[in-house]
Design a protein around this motif. Structure first.
Motif, PDB file in Angstrom:
ATOM      1  N   GLN A  54       0.833  -1.196   0.000  1.00  0.00           N
ATOM      2  CA  GLN A  54       0.000   0.000   0.000  1.00  0.00           C
ATOM      3  C   GLN A  54       0.866   1.244   0.000  1.00  0.00           C
ATOM      4  O   GLN A  54       1.869   1.296   0.704  1.00  0.00           O
ATOM      5  CB  GLN A  54      -0.891  -0.004   1.240  1.00  0.00           C
ATOM      6  CG  GLN A  54      -2.092  -0.889   1.044  1.00  0.00           C
ATOM      7  CD  GLN A  54      -2.801  -1.160   2.344  1.00  0.00           C
ATOM      8  OE1 GLN A  54      -2.305  -0.860   3.411  1.00  0.00           O
ATOM      9  NE2 GLN A  54      -3.969  -1.742   2.236  1.00  0.00           N
ATOM     10  N   CYS A  55       0.467   2.205  -0.794  1.00  0.00           N
ATOM     11  CA  CYS A  55       1.145   3.496  -0.822  1.00  0.00           C
ATOM     12  C   CYS A  55       1.050   4.107   0.582  1.00  0.00           C
ATOM     13  O   CYS A  55      -0.009   4.087   1.199  1.00  0.00           O
ATOM     14  CB  CYS A  55       0.477   4.396  -1.846  1.00  0.00           C
ATOM     15  SG  CYS A  55       1.011   6.114  -1.746  1.00  0.00           S
ATOM     16  N   ARG A  57       0.981   7.052   1.484  1.00  0.00           N
ATOM     17  CA  ARG A  57       0.189   8.259   1.601  1.00  0.00           C
ATOM     18  C   ARG A  57      -1.290   8.024   1.304  1.00  0.00           C
ATOM     19  O   ARG A  57      -2.154   8.384   2.089  1.00  0.00           O
ATOM     20  CB  ARG A  57       0.732   9.316   0.644  1.00  0.00           C
ATOM     21  CG  ARG A  57       0.133  10.681   0.903  1.00  0.00           C
ATOM     22  CD  ARG A  57       0.289  11.563  -0.310  1.00  0.00           C
ATOM     23  NE  ARG A  57       1.388  12.499  -0.184  1.00  0.00           N
ATOM     24  CZ  ARG A  57       1.944  13.106  -1.228  1.00  0.00           C
ATOM     25  NH1 ARG A  57       1.534  12.827  -2.439  1.00  0.00           N
ATOM     26  NH2 ARG A  57       2.912  13.957  -1.053  1.00  0.00           N
ATOM     27  N   ASN A  60      -3.312   3.380  -2.064  1.00  0.00           N
ATOM     28  CA  ASN A  60      -3.515   2.699  -3.337  1.00  0.00           C
ATOM     29  C   ASN A  60      -2.419   1.624  -3.422  1.00  0.00           C
ATOM     30  O   ASN A  60      -1.461   1.650  -2.659  1.00  0.00           O
ATOM     31  CB  ASN A  60      -3.336   3.725  -4.467  1.00  0.00           C
ATOM     32  CG  ASN A  60      -3.705   3.155  -5.817  1.00  0.00           C
ATOM     33  OD1 ASN A  60      -4.296   2.089  -5.914  1.00  0.00           O
ATOM     34  ND2 ASN A  60      -3.345   3.879  -6.851  1.00  0.00           N
ATOM     35  N   SER A  62       0.909  -0.086  -4.652  1.00  0.00           N
ATOM     36  CA  SER A  62       2.135   0.536  -5.119  1.00  0.00           C
ATOM     37  C   SER A  62       3.290  -0.454  -5.042  1.00  0.00           C
ATOM     38  O   SER A  62       3.299  -1.349  -4.210  1.00  0.00           O
ATOM     39  CB  SER A  62       2.448   1.740  -4.227  1.00  0.00           C
ATOM     40  OG  SER A  62       3.675   2.295  -4.577  1.00  0.00           O
ATOM     41  N   ASN A  64       6.354   0.867  -4.753  1.00  0.00           N
ATOM     42  CA  ASN A  64       7.299   1.606  -3.916  1.00  0.00           C
ATOM     43  C   ASN A  64       6.578   2.212  -2.722  1.00  0.00           C
ATOM     44  O   ASN A  64       5.369   2.069  -2.581  1.00  0.00           O
ATOM     45  CB  ASN A  64       7.971   2.699  -4.737  1.00  0.00           C
ATOM     46  CG  ASN A  64       8.675   2.100  -5.943  1.00  0.00           C
ATOM     47  OD1 ASN A  64       9.510   1.207  -5.795  1.00  0.00           O
ATOM     48  ND2 ASN A  64       8.305   2.552  -7.121  1.00  0.00           N
ATOM     49  N   GLU A  65       7.340   2.912  -1.911  1.00  0.00           N
ATOM     50  CA  GLU A  65       6.781   3.581  -0.722  1.00  0.00           C
ATOM     51  C   GLU A  65       5.584   4.465  -1.105  1.00  0.00           C
ATOM     52  O   GLU A  65       4.541   4.435  -0.471  1.00  0.00           O
ATOM     53  CB  GLU A  65       7.907   4.410  -0.089  1.00  0.00           C
ATOM     54  CG  GLU A  65       7.426   5.448   0.896  1.00  0.00           C
ATOM     55  CD  GLU A  65       7.709   5.058   2.330  1.00  0.00           C
ATOM     56  OE1 GLU A  65       8.495   4.112   2.530  1.00  0.00           O
ATOM     57  OE2 GLU A  65       7.129   5.688   3.239  1.00  0.00           O
ATOM     58  N   LEU A  66       5.782   5.243  -2.209  1.00  0.00           N
ATOM     59  CA  LEU A  66       4.680   6.054  -2.719  1.00  0.00           C
ATOM     60  C   LEU A  66       4.241   5.510  -4.071  1.00  0.00           C
ATOM     61  O   LEU A  66       5.077   5.061  -4.864  1.00  0.00           O
ATOM     62  CB  LEU A  66       5.120   7.518  -2.887  1.00  0.00           C
ATOM     63  CG  LEU A  66       5.358   8.332  -1.614  1.00  0.00           C
ATOM     64  CD1 LEU A  66       5.744   9.752  -1.981  1.00  0.00           C
ATOM     65  CD2 LEU A  66       4.133   8.335  -0.701  1.00  0.00           C
ATOM     66  N   CYS A  67       2.935   5.554  -4.353  1.00  0.00           N
ATOM     67  CA  CYS A  67       2.443   5.074  -5.638  1.00  0.00           C
ATOM     68  C   CYS A  67       2.840   6.068  -6.738  1.00  0.00           C
ATOM     69  O   CYS A  67       3.302   7.174  -6.443  1.00  0.00           O
ATOM     70  CB  CYS A  67       0.926   4.895  -5.587  1.00  0.00           C
ATOM     71  SG  CYS A  67       0.010   6.435  -5.547  1.00  0.00           S
ATOM     72  N   THR A  68       2.640   5.690  -7.984  1.00  0.00           N
ATOM     73  CA  THR A  68       3.075   6.542  -9.098  1.00  0.00           C
ATOM     74  C   THR A  68       2.311   7.874  -9.104  1.00  0.00           C
ATOM     75  O   THR A  68       2.845   8.886  -9.538  1.00  0.00           O
ATOM     76  CB  THR A  68       2.869   5.828 -10.449  1.00  0.00           C
ATOM     77  OG1 THR A  68       1.539   5.318 -10.480  1.00  0.00           O
ATOM     78  CG2 THR A  68       3.847   4.695 -10.646  1.00  0.00           C
ATOM     79  N   CYS A  70       1.005   9.525  -6.312  1.00  0.00           N
ATOM     80  CA  CYS A  70       1.534  10.371  -5.232  1.00  0.00           C
ATOM     81  C   CYS A  70       2.948  10.862  -5.544  1.00  0.00           C
ATOM     82  O   CYS A  70       3.331  11.956  -5.134  1.00  0.00           O
ATOM     83  CB  CYS A  70       1.549   9.607  -3.916  1.00  0.00           C
ATOM     84  SG  CYS A  70      -0.086   9.410  -3.199  1.00  0.00           S
ATOM     85  N   CYS A 101      -4.964  13.960  -6.395  1.00  0.00           N
ATOM     86  CA  CYS A 101      -4.510  12.718  -5.765  1.00  0.00           C
ATOM     87  C   CYS A 101      -5.710  11.980  -5.167  1.00  0.00           C
ATOM     88  O   CYS A 101      -6.849  12.424  -5.322  1.00  0.00           O
ATOM     89  CB  CYS A 101      -3.511  13.043  -4.669  1.00  0.00           C
ATOM     90  SG  CYS A 101      -1.984  13.722  -5.337  1.00  0.00           S
TER      91      CYS A 101
END
Ligand code: ZN
Length: 203
Positions: A54-55, A57, A60, A62, A64-68, A70, A101
């Motif tokens: 999960q992102c 932030r 969603n 993901s 990585n740490e943040l989704c594309t 975010c 977002c």
């Protein structure tokens, strides 16, 4: 009967919308495929499950740490669209018009089914409002009674925050889930969103 085949049917049965009859049909179909095909299916399931998270932030999915979304510098983080599930993000993204977002709640309030406030990412949304200071929160929930309750709850919860709370226009048929709305209806509903505090229509 045949143990492994029954195990497969049992496992398929646990998937949403798959009844026992469909589970048997799928299981028998898989048995008729070359072994490599079944292995490929098992591999992509494992791959998706282990690589996606999960992102941090918006929650969603993901890699990585943040989704594309975010992580993208071109998305407007001053606007957060609150949706029920990751598939709803996909539905809105398919329209290609929304530049803000998201925040994936993880469901809608349904106390009778055990979905209470603490089961959803409502506290996290409140935290985002306090730290990211968005200008607008768009409630992008479906048309079910539970979604309606959740929308009203959120509007009330954030009424004293310095953020405009809007919702999708009433173009969505009552009871319809976002993921099944067609692209034009959804884009329109997003464009003609209404203010939840004052009932004004967005221009
Ligand atoms: Zn994200």
């Amino acid at each position: 009967m045949i143990g492994p085949l029954e195990d497969l049917v049992e496992a398929l049965c646990r998937l949403p919308t798959i009844g026992r009859k469909s589970a048997w049909r799928l299981a028998l179909y898989l048995m008729e495929q070359p072994q490599s095909e079944a292995a490929r299916l098992a591999a992509v399931i494992t791959e998706a499950r282990t690589r996606l998270r999960q992102c941090a932030r918006c929650f969603n999915y993901s890699e990585n740490e943040l989704c594309t979304i975010c992580a993208s510098p071109t998305r407007e983080c001053g606007c957060i669209c609150v949706v029920e599930k990751p598939v709803d993000v996909l539905a809105i993204e398919r329209g290609g018009r929304y530049r803000g977002c998201y925040h994936v709640l993880g469901g809608v309030l349904s106390p009778l089914n055990g979905v209470t406030i603490d089961k959803l990412r409502i506290a996290e949304l409140g935290q985002r409002i306090r730290t990211e200071h968005p200008e607008e929160i768009i409630i992008g929930l479906g048309g079910s009674a539970d979604a309606e309750t959740t929308a009203l709850y959120l509007a009330r919860l954030f009424k004293d925050q310095p953020v405009r709370v809007t919702r999708l226009a009433r173009g969505l048929p009552a009871g319809m889930e976002l993921e099944f709305a067609d692209q034009i209806t959804l884009t329109q509903a997003l464009h003609e969103r209404t203010d939840m505090r004052y009932g004004k229509t967005d221009g």
